[in-house]
Motif scaffolding. Structure first.
Motif, PDB file in Angstrom:
ATOM      1  N   VAL A   1      44.587  42.223  44.865  1.00 54.91           N
ATOM      2  CA  VAL A   1      43.362  41.788  45.553  1.00 54.91           C
ATOM      3  C   VAL A   1      42.492  43.007  45.866  1.00 54.91           C
ATOM      4  O   VAL A   1      41.272  42.992  45.644  1.00 54.91           O
ATOM      5  CB  VAL A   1      43.696  41.003  46.851  1.00 54.91           C
ATOM      6  CG1 VAL A   1      42.456  40.825  47.708  1.00 54.91           C
ATOM      7  CG2 VAL A   1      44.304  39.650  46.508  1.00 54.91           C
ATOM      8  N   ILE A   2      43.112  44.083  46.370  1.00 52.65           N
ATOM      9  CA  ILE A   2      42.353  45.301  46.685  1.00 52.65           C
ATOM     10  C   ILE A   2      41.662  45.831  45.421  1.00 52.65           C
ATOM     11  O   ILE A   2      40.475  46.175  45.455  1.00 52.65           O
ATOM     12  CB  ILE A   2      43.273  46.383  47.314  1.00 52.65           C
ATOM     13  CG1 ILE A   2      43.692  45.953  48.722  1.00 52.65           C
ATOM     14  CG2 ILE A   2      42.565  47.741  47.345  1.00 52.65           C
ATOM     15  CD1 ILE A   2      44.681  46.873  49.405  1.00 52.65           C
ATOM     16  N   GLN A   3      42.383  45.868  44.290  1.00 50.88           N
ATOM     17  CA  GLN A   3      41.791  46.350  43.032  1.00 50.88           C
ATOM     18  C   GLN A   3      40.619  45.469  42.614  1.00 50.88           C
ATOM     19  O   GLN A   3      39.583  45.962  42.167  1.00 50.88           O
ATOM     20  CB  GLN A   3      42.853  46.406  41.922  1.00 50.88           C
ATOM     21  CG  GLN A   3      43.920  47.453  42.143  1.00 50.88           C
ATOM     22  CD  GLN A   3      43.362  48.823  42.490  1.00 50.88           C
ATOM     23  OE1 GLN A   3      42.428  49.303  41.847  1.00 50.88           O
ATOM     24  NE2 GLN A   3      43.899  49.440  43.532  1.00 50.88           N
ATOM     25  N   THR A   4      40.770  44.145  42.772  1.00 50.71           N
ATOM     26  CA  THR A   4      39.700  43.204  42.416  1.00 50.71           C
ATOM     27  C   THR A   4      38.463  43.460  43.277  1.00 50.71           C
ATOM     28  O   THR A   4      37.338  43.505  42.767  1.00 50.71           O
ATOM     29  CB  THR A   4      40.187  41.745  42.625  1.00 50.71           C
ATOM     30  OG1 THR A   4      41.325  41.527  41.805  1.00 50.71           O
ATOM     31  CG2 THR A   4      39.092  40.749  42.260  1.00 50.71           C
ATOM     32  N   LEU A   5      38.679  43.642  44.586  1.00 55.72           N
ATOM     33  CA  LEU A   5      37.542  43.858  45.498  1.00 55.72           C
ATOM     34  C   LEU A   5      36.878  45.203  45.241  1.00 55.72           C
ATOM     35  O   LEU A   5      35.656  45.329  45.343  1.00 55.72           O
ATOM     36  CB  LEU A   5      37.996  43.744  46.954  1.00 55.72           C
ATOM     37  CG  LEU A   5      38.463  42.346  47.383  1.00 55.72           C
ATOM     38  CD1 LEU A   5      38.909  42.356  48.836  1.00 55.72           C
ATOM     39  CD2 LEU A   5      37.382  41.301  47.167  1.00 55.72           C
ATOM     40  N   LYS A   6      37.675  46.220  44.904  1.00 58.74           N
ATOM     41  CA  LYS A   6      37.092  47.539  44.597  1.00 58.74           C
ATOM     42  C   LYS A   6      36.229  47.455  43.340  1.00 58.74           C
ATOM     43  O   LYS A   6      35.207  48.134  43.240  1.00 58.74           O
ATOM     44  CB  LYS A   6      38.192  48.580  44.396  1.00 58.74           C
ATOM     45  CG  LYS A   6      38.765  49.098  45.694  1.00 58.74           C
ATOM     46  CD  LYS A   6      39.779  50.192  45.442  1.00 58.74           C
ATOM     47  CE  LYS A   6      40.294  50.754  46.750  1.00 58.74           C
ATOM     48  NZ  LYS A   6      41.377  51.721  46.540  1.00 58.74           N
ATOM     49  N   ALA A   7      36.638  46.611  42.390  1.00 55.67           N
ATOM     50  CA  ALA A   7      35.900  46.481  41.134  1.00 55.67           C
ATOM     51  C   ALA A   7      34.612  45.672  41.318  1.00 55.67           C
ATOM     52  O   ALA A   7      33.634  45.878  40.612  1.00 55.67           O
ATOM     53  CB  ALA A   7      36.774  45.820  40.078  1.00 55.67           C
ATOM     54  N   GLY A   8      34.606  44.744  42.291  1.00 50.34           N
ATOM     55  CA  GLY A   8      33.439  43.893  42.509  1.00 50.34           C
ATOM     56  C   GLY A   8      32.369  44.592  43.330  1.00 50.34           C
ATOM     57  O   GLY A   8      32.634  45.585  44.001  1.00 50.34           O
ATOM     58  N   ASP A   9      31.149  44.073  43.255  1.00 46.10           N
ATOM     59  CA  ASP A   9      30.054  44.630  44.049  1.00 46.10           C
ATOM     60  C   ASP A   9      29.563  43.549  45.003  1.00 46.10           C
ATOM     61  O   ASP A   9      28.988  42.554  44.577  1.00 46.10           O
ATOM     62  CB  ASP A   9      28.919  45.102  43.145  1.00 46.10           C
ATOM     63  CG  ASP A   9      27.791  45.740  43.945  1.00 46.10           C
ATOM     64  OD1 ASP A   9      27.966  45.977  45.151  1.00 46.10           O
ATOM     65  OD2 ASP A   9      26.728  46.001  43.351  1.00 46.10           O
ATOM     66  N   PHE A  10      29.799  43.751  46.300  1.00 46.86           N
ATOM     67  CA  PHE A  10      29.434  42.738  47.292  1.00 46.86           C
ATOM     68  C   PHE A  10      28.248  43.175  48.155  1.00 46.86           C
ATOM     69  O   PHE A  10      27.948  42.556  49.159  1.00 46.86           O
ATOM     70  CB  PHE A  10      30.656  42.409  48.163  1.00 46.86           C
ATOM     71  CG  PHE A  10      31.797  41.842  47.355  1.00 46.86           C
ATOM     72  CD1 PHE A  10      31.798  40.509  46.975  1.00 46.86           C
ATOM     73  CD2 PHE A  10      32.834  42.648  46.934  1.00 46.86           C
ATOM     74  CE1 PHE A  10      32.821  39.986  46.203  1.00 46.86           C
ATOM     75  CE2 PHE A  10      33.868  42.143  46.156  1.00 46.86           C
ATOM     76  CZ  PHE A  10      33.856  40.808  45.793  1.00 46.86           C
TER      77      PHE A  10
END
Length: 163
Positions: A144-153
Motif C-alpha cells: 500500500v505504501i509503495q502504491t501511494l508513493k507512486a500515485g499523485d494525490f
C-alpha cells in the motif's frame, strides 16, 4: 491469530524546520545586493508566511529563496499555497503563502479509493486529516505504501506510526 498491523498516512510540515527556512531566507535577503535598501520582508505566522516587497519581481525572488531553503531541509514544496499578490502601502506589494497541513477530505477519499483498488486485504479509514491503514500482513501494508508513493494525490504524504 495474528494481530493487525497499521500505519497512518499524513501530510505534515515540520514547523521548526519551516521556521529555520524562513530565518535563513531573512538572512539572505539582508545580504543580497539586489535587496539593499529595499523594504523586503518575510514573516512566519501560525499557518502562513507573509511576504512584502517593492514589486512582484522581488516577491518571486523571495519565494525562490524560501523554496531553496525548504528543499535543503526536506520540507515538501507542495505544502505552500500561494495567495494572490496584493498592493500594499507606499507602492509595495504583499503576498500570503498558506502552509497546508493535513489531508483534505476529497484527497483522503482519493487515497482510500486508491488503496481499495489494490485489492489487498487491508482496511483504510479516514480520521480527521489523516488516513489509517490496517491489515494482517506487513507485506500488504508495504505494498500500500509503495502504491501511494507512486500515485499523485496533490499533497505530500508521510507514513507514520507503523505498528
Amino acid at each position: 491469530m495474528a494481530k493487525d498491523s497499521s500505519f497512518d498516512v499524513v501530510s505534515q510540515v515540520d514547523m521548526q524546520e519551516m521556521d529555520n527556512a524562513v530565518n535563513q531566507t531573512k538572512k539572505e535577503i539582508a545580504q543580497r545586493y539586489d535587496f539593499r535598501g529595499s523594504d523586503a520582508s518575510i514573516e512566519l505566522e501560525e499557518k502562513c508566511i507573509k511576504l512584502a516587497a517593492e514589486d512582484e519581481y522581488k516577491l518571486s525572488a523571495i519565494i525562490d529563496m524560501l523554496r531553496a531553503r525548504m528543499a535543503k531541509r526536506d520540507i515538501p514544496l507542495r505544502c505552500l499555497e500561494l495567495g494572490k499578490v496584493e498592493p500594499a502601502s507606499k507602492g509595495t506589494v504583499r503576498q500570503t503563502l498558506t502552509i497546508l497541513q493535513g489531508i483534505p477530505k476529497e484527497k483522503a477519499k482519493a487515497i482510500v479509493a486508491a488503496i481499495k483498488a489494490t485489492k489487498l486485504k487491508v482496511n483504510a479509514q479516514m480520521q480527521d486529516d489523516q488516513v489509517r491503514v490496517s491489515g494482517a500482513k506487513k507485506d500488504d501494508l508495504q505494498a500500500v505504501i509503495q502504491t501511494l508513493k507512486a500515485g499523485d494525490f496533490g499533497v505530500d504524504l508521510q507514513f507514520i506510526n507503523m505498528r
